[in-house]
Design an enzyme around this catalytic site. Structure first.
Site, short mmCIF file in Angstrom:
data_model
loop_
_atom_site.label_atom_id
_atom_site.label_comp_id
_atom_site.label_asym_id
_atom_site.label_seq_id
_atom_site.Cartn_x
_atom_site.Cartn_y
_atom_site.Cartn_z
N SER A 12 9.31 -5.42 28.95
CA SER A 12 8.06 -6.06 28.53
C SER A 12 8.43 -7.33 27.75
CB SER A 12 7.21 -5.09 27.70
OG SER A 12 7.95 -4.69 26.58
N LEU A 13 7.48 -7.96 27.12
CA LEU A 13 7.73 -9.23 26.43
C LEU A 13 7.32 -9.12 24.98
CD1 LEU A 13 6.22 -11.67 29.09
CD2 LEU A 13 8.64 -11.52 28.48
N LYS A 48 0.89 -16.50 31.84
CA LYS A 48 1.03 -15.04 31.81
C LYS A 48 -0.16 -14.45 32.56
CE LYS A 48 2.18 -11.21 28.74
NZ LYS A 48 1.20 -10.21 29.16
N ARG A 69 5.50 -0.77 37.60
CA ARG A 69 6.40 -0.80 36.45
C ARG A 69 6.56 0.58 35.83
NH1 ARG A 69 5.78 -1.55 30.94
NH2 ARG A 69 7.57 -2.51 29.95
N GLU A 105 3.56 -10.42 39.58
CA GLU A 105 2.29 -9.84 39.15
C GLU A 105 1.31 -9.75 40.32
OE1 GLU A 105 2.88 -9.17 36.09
OE2 GLU A 105 0.98 -8.69 35.13
N LYS A 221 10.46 -19.07 28.82
CA LYS A 221 11.73 -18.44 29.21
C LYS A 221 12.84 -19.47 29.11
CE LYS A 221 9.28 -15.56 32.52
NZ LYS A 221 9.06 -15.19 33.93
S1 IVH Z 1 8.48 -12.05 32.76
C1 IVH Z 1 11.95 -9.71 31.39
N1 IVH Z 1 6.54 -13.69 33.48
O1 IVH Z 1 3.61 -9.48 31.22
C2 IVH Z 1 10.72 -10.49 31.62
N2 IVH Z 1 5.97 -11.45 32.88
O2 IVH Z 1 3.75 -8.34 28.57
C3 IVH Z 1 9.71 -9.72 32.32
N3 IVH Z 1 3.59 -10.97 33.08
O3 IVH Z 1 5.42 -6.62 32.15
C4 IVH Z 1 8.43 -10.32 32.48
N4 IVH Z 1 2.96 -12.95 33.81
O4 IVH Z 1 3.73 -7.62 33.84
C5 IVH Z 1 6.85 -12.44 33.06
N5 IVH Z 1 4.95 -15.22 34.17
C6 IVH Z 1 5.27 -14.00 33.76
C7 IVH Z 1 4.30 -12.99 33.61
C8 IVH Z 1 4.69 -11.73 33.15
C9 IVH Z 1 2.55 -11.72 33.49
C10 IVH Z 1 3.47 -9.57 32.61
C11 IVH Z 1 4.49 -8.60 33.17
C12 IVH Z 1 5.14 -7.98 31.96
C13 IVH Z 1 4.13 -8.20 30.91
C14 IVH Z 1 4.73 -8.17 29.52
#
Ligand code: IVH
Length: 303
Positions: A12-13, A48, A69, A105, A221
């Protein structure tokens, strides 16, 4: 649905809300990597998406497995359903490695969500609260014909297991994913400074009401994959990324009437009937008026 153990955990983030959180994030990353003040570090800022994340496994360019997930280590096998989603390639183009797991997503566009809810209402079925729930409900169908009808969409944004390294940076990965046949969000940008990150947050935020899909923030990122590897993860979230969340959406409407609702135990609750308004991906037409202090403070009355 069967269970699938992820070859690489789905993380997750960490969330940030204010400018200070972004400054802390960039400072921490730079310090961890021992970057001198003269060394630039590139970041990618991308929307996001408010959907559900999937891991798609391809072997020899063919889709062999799709999983949700779940808890990050183990998800559900939704291969049969995903094979019926047009937006997801079943056969890759270009020169993908033999084993390639693509993550991204799955979501539903707002207009498809509204049309689906109209249809649900006509058929006397339960309404979905928002496009995210509608996408999740459309995916988890025993009858895959229903999944096929729902016009689900997919944005690719990262990798799981791969049999070979593809590119050295996230920015190049997004281009490579396009080359393999995936849709990648075109609001993503690359920048080197905190001001650049904040500018991308504001720019994406301005487009938010007009986008066809829901987003709930901007993900930053660090671009270089070797930097990502050095930074690693802490608990369930990578140190190399941050989700800068948008404040909850607000909207204004008019109270058209106030009814008294009688609960199962005989408790009486006043309910405001509102001029229906779309906010945060849902249509709001009622609000309970149980909080007397707030009603007084806001001076809520009919009209
Ligand atoms: S990167 C290790 N990029 O947000 C990095 N996640 O709150 C993994 N999500 O589980 C995620 N847009 O379902 C990433 N542009 C994006 C995203 C994104 C939506 C979701 C994803 C993650 C969640 C975390």
């Amino acid at each position: 649905f069967g269970k699938v153990k992820h070859a690489r955990p789905m993380l997750s983030l960490n969330n940030g809300f204010h400018k200070d959180d972004i400054i802390d994030f960039v400072t921490r990353v730079r310090k961890f990597l021992s970057l001198s003040d003269e060394t630039d570090a590139e970041f990618v800022a991308e929307p996001k998406i408010d959907g559900l994340s999937l891991n798609l496994r391809y072997e020899q360019g063919q889709l062999v497995q799709a999983a949700t997930r779940g808890d990050g280590n183990e998800g559900e096998d939704v291969t049969a359903n995903i094979k019926r989603v047009n937006a997801i390639p079943k056969t890759l183009t270009g020169m993908p490695p033999n084993i390639l797991e693509v993550r991204g997503e799955l979501y539903m566009n707002r207009n498809d969500f509204l049309a689906l809810n109209n249809q649900q209402q006509d058929q006397g079925r339960r309404l979905f609260a928002n496009p995210r729930n509608a996408a999740a409900g459309s995916l988890r169908q025993k009858n895959v014909d229903i999944t096929a009808e729902r016009n689900l969409q997919f944005f690719a944004y990262s990798l799981g297991e791969t049999s070979a390294e593809i590119v050295p940076t996230h920015w190049e990965l997004l281009a490579a994913l396009r080359g393999f046949g995936f849709t990648v969000n075109d609001l993503s940008t690359k920048t080197q400074t905190i001001d650049g990150l904040l500018a991308s947050y504001n720019a994406i935020g301005r487009t938010r009401p007009d986008l066809p899909f829901d987003i709930d923030g901007v993900v930053y990122k660090i671009d270089r994959h070797d930097f990502q590897a050095r930074l690693g993860q802490l608990a369930r979230a990578p140190r190399w990324a941050l989700a800068h969340k948008f404040p909850a959406e607000q909207a204004e409407t008019t109270v058209s009437a106030i009814d008294i609702q009688v609960g199962r135990t005989g408790a009486l609750t006043p309910v405001a009937r509102l001029h229906p308004i779309s906010v945060g991906g849902v249509i709001v037409s009622n609000a309970t008026l149980h909080n007397e202090d707030e009603i007084e403070r806001k001076d809520i009355r009919i009209g």
